[in-house]
Design an enzyme around this catalytic site. Sequence first.
Site, mmCIF file in Angstrom:
data_model
loop_
_atom_site.group_PDB
_atom_site.id
_atom_site.type_symbol
_atom_site.label_atom_id
_atom_site.label_comp_id
_atom_site.label_asym_id
_atom_site.label_seq_id
_atom_site.Cartn_x
_atom_site.Cartn_y
_atom_site.Cartn_z
ATOM 1 N N GLU A 1 -10.858 -3.246 5.207
ATOM 2 C CA GLU A 1 -11.004 -4.034 6.420
ATOM 3 C C GLU A 1 -10.644 -3.132 7.588
ATOM 4 O O GLU A 1 -9.666 -3.761 8.466
ATOM 5 C CB GLU A 1 -10.275 -5.265 6.428
ATOM 6 C CG GLU A 1 -10.778 -6.211 5.181
ATOM 7 C CD GLU A 1 -10.138 -7.579 5.205
ATOM 8 O OE1 GLU A 1 -9.131 -7.858 5.903
ATOM 9 O OE2 GLU A 1 -10.878 -8.578 4.472
ATOM 10 N N GLU B 1 -13.402 -9.012 -2.042
ATOM 11 C CA GLU B 1 -12.413 -10.153 -1.689
ATOM 12 C C GLU B 1 -13.030 -11.588 -1.654
ATOM 13 O O GLU B 1 -14.171 -11.647 -0.744
ATOM 14 C CB GLU B 1 -11.496 -9.982 -0.736
ATOM 15 C CG GLU B 1 -10.405 -8.974 -0.966
ATOM 16 C CD GLU B 1 -9.519 -8.928 0.253
ATOM 17 O OE1 GLU B 1 -9.016 -10.054 1.129
ATOM 18 O OE2 GLU B 1 -8.907 -7.623 0.526
HETATM 19 C C1 GAL Z 1 -8.063 -10.052 3.705
HETATM 20 C C2 GAL Z 1 -6.957 -8.962 3.373
HETATM 21 C C3 GAL Z 1 -6.147 -9.503 2.138
HETATM 22 C C4 GAL Z 1 -5.526 -10.919 2.211
HETATM 23 C C5 GAL Z 1 -6.889 -11.713 2.401
HETATM 24 C C6 GAL Z 1 -6.404 -13.319 2.575
HETATM 25 O O1 GAL Z 1 -8.294 -10.098 5.188
HETATM 26 O O2 GAL Z 1 -7.754 -8.053 3.055
HETATM 27 O O3 GAL Z 1 -5.037 -8.457 2.174
HETATM 28 O O4 GAL Z 1 -4.515 -11.206 2.898
HETATM 29 O O5 GAL Z 1 -7.458 -11.330 3.928
HETATM 30 O O6 GAL Z 1 -6.163 -13.351 3.957
#
Ligand code: GAL
Length: 446
Positions: A165, A352
């Site tokens: 990110e 994710e």
């Molecule tokens: C993403 C990040 C993660 C985690 C997730 C949930 O932006 O890569 O580390 O925190 O969000 O908010």
Amino acid sequence: MARTVFPAGFTWGTAAAAYQVEGSPLADGAVASTWHEFTHRRGTVRDGTNGDVACDHYHRFSEDVAQMRRMGLAAYRFSVAWGRIVPSPGAVNEKGISFYQRMVDSLLEAGVEPWVTIFHLEEPVWLARQGGFEKRSSVDHLVSLGEILFARLGDRVHHWITVNEPSVYAYQGYMTGEFPPGRKFAVRPLFACQHHLLLAHARLCAAWEARGMDGMIGLAHHALWAAPARPQDPRDCEAAMVMDELSNGSVLDPLVRGSYPQRALRRVGRFLPRTLDHDLPEMRRMGTYIGVNYYARYAYRWSRFMPILHSTEYHAPDAPRSAMWEIYPDGLYRILDRLRTDYGNPPCFITENGFPLAEKGGAPALDDTPRIAYLADHLAAVGRAIAGGADCRGYFLWSLLDNFEWNYGLSMRFGLIRTDFVTQERTWKKSAGWYTDVIRANAVDQ
Ligand code: GAL
């Protein structure tokens, strides 16, 4: 009930990041990260917690790997804490390396494939003192971290995520100030930071390719679905398109097309590093796949008061929301479909996707039915995209354990497994059993 079946060999995993789970940030020769410093400053984390202990994964990883095996995970995505491995420029901390080697070994023994993120929103303080990712020298520093990891873990690790990110790190660090270095409206540094992370990604891919390593390498992009607040209003549509180009196009276009999106360029071109044109041909290096982190839709309205962008975020009162964002599974389908139609259908993984639930009143909330509904809807969206031809090969759920959710702290919980942050006891929530069934069936029911 509708059932979505995934292709054979679809990778099922969970994802986490070093500072969010490990704890012991200064153990065994590690040096402080900017997150360590930041969370020890007053007023930076909403609930006043920090990552000093987090899930104590540093000491309990074998126990956690056993949970992964029990769940049937095929893969585990984790990141390295840069300061454990490189305590000062040019130095290597063997104890830090050994921690990650032990972790990789224990995963492999459990039949869980390690996916290593080289940079996950966390840099050592020594780098920040030199100007961090605002400065071009950061690129070389990150590439040397990658070289160390390729050399020391590459015999056993075949899946890499270069950078997690870049847009979020830059935006939260230099626009909202919610992440270190905690600066606000620092527009030029924001674009410099994102640019250098993208350049580092390209060079990490090149370094990996030069070693002739087998496996896969890519970047995890924070994909958001940007929509006009009032679709019938052309100015809102323009505002959403600008925000879409800035958040999605300004990361994906350099990587895949070697260009910068035009609408965004017109608005912010004067803030971009002067080296942009020179760097773009080199930055055109996707790696072998695109990682998609997807959580939410953002709606935008045109605004006279917002300089340069003329857009502000809008929360529609009737839109379904989690504790953090608008819930919009169709956005994931659309992102994947857009990768197919506009970006040449690269192999991609959902690196994710997950659902936050804040615990209220201290009672353990093990019935997380809303999380299951969110996950099932998003998986169905992935299935629809695959049915339409998208080359999506796996899904990493954020996250195995409740952990330290950056500026929200320990009270914003994303885990399939509940972490008791006092006793460190792990307890399966309803969603953990549900995900186990999904993996076993290679299918999701809605
Ligand atoms: C993403 C990040 C993660 C985690 C997730 C949930 O932006 O890569 O580390 O925190 O969000 O908010």
